[in-house]
Write a protein that holds these residues in place. Structure first.
Motif, PDB file in Angstrom:
ATOM      1  N   ASP A 185      79.284 101.736 -10.657  1.00 57.78           N
ATOM      2  CA  ASP A 185      80.627 101.393 -10.173  1.00 57.78           C
ATOM      3  C   ASP A 185      80.801 101.794  -8.710  1.00 57.78           C
ATOM      4  OD1 ASP A 185      81.214 100.406 -12.702  1.00 57.78           O
ATOM      5  OD2 ASP A 185      82.440 102.140 -13.285  1.00 57.78           O
ATOM      6  N   GLY A 186      80.260 102.948  -8.341  1.00 56.85           N
ATOM      7  CA  GLY A 186      80.325 103.394  -6.949  1.00 56.85           C
ATOM      8  C   GLY A 186      79.588 102.446  -6.017  1.00 56.85           C
ATOM      9  N   LEU A 187      78.413 101.996  -6.435  1.00 53.95           N
ATOM     10  CA  LEU A 187      77.664 101.022  -5.635  1.00 53.95           C
ATOM     11  C   LEU A 187      78.428  99.714  -5.503  1.00 53.95           C
ATOM     12  CD1 LEU A 187      73.926 101.397  -6.748  1.00 53.95           C
ATOM     13  CD2 LEU A 187      74.851 101.663  -4.448  1.00 53.95           C
ATOM     14  N   LEU A 241      71.388 107.195  -8.681  1.00 52.61           N
ATOM     15  CA  LEU A 241      71.100 106.264  -9.773  1.00 52.61           C
ATOM     16  C   LEU A 241      69.615 106.310 -10.130  1.00 52.61           C
ATOM     17  CD1 LEU A 241      72.478 104.140 -11.575  1.00 52.61           C
ATOM     18  CD2 LEU A 241      72.019 102.463  -9.804  1.00 52.61           C
ATOM     19  N   ILE A 242      68.756 106.317  -9.122  1.00 54.02           N
ATOM     20  CA  ILE A 242      67.315 106.411  -9.359  1.00 54.02           C
ATOM     21  C   ILE A 242      66.972 107.714 -10.070  1.00 54.02           C
ATOM     22  CG2 ILE A 242      65.070 106.705  -8.208  1.00 54.02           C
ATOM     23  CD1 ILE A 242      66.174 104.690  -6.069  1.00 54.02           C
ATOM     24  N   GLN A 243      67.538 108.813  -9.598  1.00 56.55           N
ATOM     25  CA  GLN A 243      67.271 110.114 -10.218  1.00 56.55           C
ATOM     26  C   GLN A 243      67.741 110.147 -11.665  1.00 56.55           C
ATOM     27  OE1 GLN A 243      68.808 113.361  -7.852  1.00 56.55           O
ATOM     28  NE2 GLN A 243      67.644 112.734  -6.056  1.00 56.55           N
ATOM     29  N   GLU A 244      68.918 109.592 -11.908  1.00 60.22           N
ATOM     30  CA  GLU A 244      69.459 109.602 -13.272  1.00 60.22           C
ATOM     31  C   GLU A 244      68.600 108.748 -14.194  1.00 60.22           C
ATOM     32  OE1 GLU A 244      71.691 111.067 -16.209  1.00 60.22           O
ATOM     33  OE2 GLU A 244      72.004 111.641 -14.120  1.00 60.22           O
ATOM     34  N   ARG A 245      68.136 107.615 -13.713  1.00 61.05           N
ATOM     35  CA  ARG A 245      67.289 106.740 -14.536  1.00 61.05           C
ATOM     36  C   ARG A 245      65.961 107.410 -14.866  1.00 61.05           C
ATOM     37  NH1 ARG A 245      68.340 101.128 -11.257  1.00 61.05           N
ATOM     38  NH2 ARG A 245      70.222 100.523 -12.367  1.00 61.05           N
ATOM     39  N   ARG A 246      65.483 108.252 -13.961  1.00 62.46           N
ATOM     40  CA  ARG A 246      64.210 108.944 -14.177  1.00 62.46           C
ATOM     41  C   ARG A 246      64.356 110.174 -15.065  1.00 62.46           C
ATOM     42  NH1 ARG A 246      61.846 108.648  -8.009  1.00 62.46           N
ATOM     43  NH2 ARG A 246      61.278 106.448  -8.087  1.00 62.46           N
ATOM     44  N   ALA A 247      65.571 110.580 -15.328  1.00 62.45           N
ATOM     45  CA  ALA A 247      65.812 111.761 -16.166  1.00 62.45           C
ATOM     46  C   ALA A 247      65.283 111.487 -17.572  1.00 62.45           C
ATOM     47  CB  ALA A 247      67.301 112.081 -16.211  1.00 62.45           C
ATOM     48  N   GLY A 248      64.871 112.549 -18.230  1.00 59.26           N
ATOM     49  CA  GLY A 248      64.341 112.413 -19.586  1.00 59.26           C
ATOM     50  C   GLY A 248      65.299 111.709 -20.523  1.00 59.26           C
ATOM     51  N   ALA A 249      66.564 112.041 -20.408  1.00 57.14           N
ATOM     52  CA  ALA A 249      67.600 111.411 -21.230  1.00 57.14           C
ATOM     53  C   ALA A 249      68.753 111.039 -20.305  1.00 57.14           C
ATOM     54  CB  ALA A 249      68.069 112.374 -22.319  1.00 57.14           C
ATOM     55  N   GLU A 258      75.938 104.974   4.138  1.00 60.55           N
ATOM     56  CA  GLU A 258      75.559 106.339   3.755  1.00 60.55           C
ATOM     57  C   GLU A 258      76.007 106.652   2.334  1.00 60.55           C
ATOM     58  OE1 GLU A 258      76.649 109.375   6.615  1.00 60.55           O
ATOM     59  OE2 GLU A 258      76.168 108.017   8.259  1.00 60.55           O
ATOM     60  N   VAL A 259      77.224 106.277   1.993  1.00 60.52           N
ATOM     61  CA  VAL A 259      77.739 106.512   0.643  1.00 60.52           C
ATOM     62  C   VAL A 259      76.949 105.672  -0.359  1.00 60.52           C
ATOM     63  CG1 VAL A 259      79.748 106.271  -0.873  1.00 60.52           C
ATOM     64  CG2 VAL A 259      80.022 107.220   1.427  1.00 60.52           C
ATOM     65  N   SER A 260      76.705 104.430  -0.012  1.00 61.10           N
ATOM     66  CA  SER A 260      75.944 103.538  -0.877  1.00 61.10           C
ATOM     67  C   SER A 260      74.544 104.102  -1.140  1.00 61.10           C
ATOM     68  CB  SER A 260      75.853 102.156  -0.232  1.00 61.10           C
ATOM     69  OG  SER A 260      75.154 101.264  -1.058  1.00 61.10           O
ATOM     70  N   SER A 261      73.909 104.615  -0.106  1.00 61.80           N
ATOM     71  CA  SER A 261      72.585 105.212  -0.254  1.00 61.80           C
ATOM     72  C   SER A 261      72.625 106.418  -1.184  1.00 61.80           C
ATOM     73  CB  SER A 261      72.024 105.633   1.104  1.00 61.80           C
ATOM     74  OG  SER A 261      71.774 104.506   1.897  1.00 61.80           O
ATOM     75  N   TRP A 262      73.680 107.209  -1.081  1.00 61.67           N
ATOM     76  CA  TRP A 262      73.813 108.370  -1.956  1.00 61.67           C
ATOM     77  C   TRP A 262      73.880 107.911  -3.414  1.00 61.67           C
ATOM     78  CZ3 TRP A 262      76.970 110.205  -5.740  1.00 61.67           C
ATOM     79  CH2 TRP A 262      76.826 111.556  -6.088  1.00 61.67           C
ATOM     80  N   TYR A 263      74.725 106.900  -3.682  1.00 63.07           N
ATOM     81  CA  TYR A 263      74.830 106.387  -5.048  1.00 63.07           C
ATOM     82  C   TYR A 263      73.494 105.843  -5.535  1.00 63.07           C
ATOM     83  CZ  TYR A 263      79.938 106.757  -5.341  1.00 63.07           C
ATOM     84  OH  TYR A 263      81.222 107.230  -5.407  1.00 63.07           O
ATOM     85  N   ALA A 264      72.794 105.110  -4.691  1.00 61.58           N
ATOM     86  CA  ALA A 264      71.511 104.524  -5.079  1.00 61.58           C
ATOM     87  C   ALA A 264      70.485 105.612  -5.411  1.00 61.58           C
ATOM     88  CB  ALA A 264      70.986 103.613  -3.969  1.00 61.58           C
ATOM     89  N   GLU A 265      70.433 106.644  -4.590  1.00 67.55           N
ATOM     90  CA  GLU A 265      69.501 107.749  -4.838  1.00 67.55           C
ATOM     91  C   GLU A 265      69.833 108.462  -6.152  1.00 67.55           C
ATOM     92  OE1 GLU A 265      69.476 110.328  -1.390  1.00 67.55           O
ATOM     93  OE2 GLU A 265      69.069 108.620  -0.081  1.00 67.55           O
ATOM     94  N   GLU A 287      77.076 107.402 -19.213  1.00 64.30           N
ATOM     95  CA  GLU A 287      78.362 107.452 -18.513  1.00 64.30           C
ATOM     96  C   GLU A 287      78.154 107.677 -17.013  1.00 64.30           C
ATOM     97  OE1 GLU A 287      82.359 110.202 -18.498  1.00 64.30           O
ATOM     98  OE2 GLU A 287      81.355 109.866 -20.411  1.00 64.30           O
ATOM     99  N   ARG A 288      77.266 108.578 -16.670  1.00 64.31           N
ATOM    100  CA  ARG A 288      76.969 108.830 -15.248  1.00 64.31           C
ATOM    101  C   ARG A 288      76.350 107.590 -14.603  1.00 64.31           C
ATOM    102  NH1 ARG A 288      76.409 111.931 -10.921  1.00 64.31           N
ATOM    103  NH2 ARG A 288      74.394 112.216  -9.890  1.00 64.31           N
ATOM    104  N   LEU A 289      75.446 106.921 -15.319  1.00 63.90           N
ATOM    105  CA  LEU A 289      74.861 105.692 -14.799  1.00 63.90           C
ATOM    106  C   LEU A 289      75.951 104.674 -14.469  1.00 63.90           C
ATOM    107  CD1 LEU A 289      71.739 105.231 -17.109  1.00 63.90           C
ATOM    108  CD2 LEU A 289      71.716 105.695 -14.647  1.00 63.90           C
ATOM    109  N   GLN A 290      76.935 104.552 -15.338  1.00 60.94           N
ATOM    110  CA  GLN A 290      78.013 103.590 -15.108  1.00 60.94           C
ATOM    111  C   GLN A 290      78.864 103.995 -13.907  1.00 60.94           C
ATOM    112  OE1 GLN A 290      78.317 100.589 -16.743  1.00 60.94           O
ATOM    113  NE2 GLN A 290      79.665 100.231 -15.023  1.00 60.94           N
ATOM    114  N   VAL A 291      79.146 105.280 -13.769  1.00 59.24           N
ATOM    115  CA  VAL A 291      79.918 105.767 -12.619  1.00 59.24           C
ATOM    116  C   VAL A 291      79.173 105.458 -11.323  1.00 59.24           C
ATOM    117  CG1 VAL A 291      80.702 107.879 -11.450  1.00 59.24           C
ATOM    118  CG2 VAL A 291      81.169 107.555 -13.885  1.00 59.24           C
ATOM    119  N   LEU A 292      77.870 105.671 -11.324  1.00 57.01           N
ATOM    120  CA  LEU A 292      77.066 105.404 -10.133  1.00 57.01           C
ATOM    121  C   LEU A 292      77.014 103.909  -9.825  1.00 57.01           C
ATOM    122  CD1 LEU A 292      74.207 107.955 -10.845  1.00 57.01           C
ATOM    123  CD2 LEU A 292      76.004 108.164  -9.110  1.00 57.01           C
TER     124      LEU A 292
END
Length: 81
Positions: A44-46, A25-33, A16-23, A37-42
């Protein structure tokens, strides 16, 4: 945790936690910018989830309970965000 927790139940918590991080991560990658740092935190969490899933395979009852407590707290924290 005072009750014995099955490794299967802990596996579900980790998933469940892993799925949260994956979701996230996908949202952050789709962000305009995307925030690097957040990508790296996510990421690392995975990675931590994967490491704990692996550690769970050989964990004794105390280690299983420790992992369960950590992931229950993490899930609560993540859902609170």
């Amino acid at each position: 945790m005072s009750e014995a927790v099955s490794p299967e139940a802990v596996e579900q918590l980790i998933q469940e936690v892993s799925s949260w991080y994956a979701e996230q991560l996908i949202q952050e990658r789709r962000a305009g910018a995307p925030d690097a740092e957040r990508l790296q935190v996510l990421r690392d969490g995975l990675a931590a989830c994967a490491a704990d899933q692996h550690a769970l395979q050989d964990a004794d009852e105390n280690e299983v309970a420790e992992i369960a407590a950590r992931y229950a707290a993490r899930m609560k924290e993540l859902k609170g965000q």
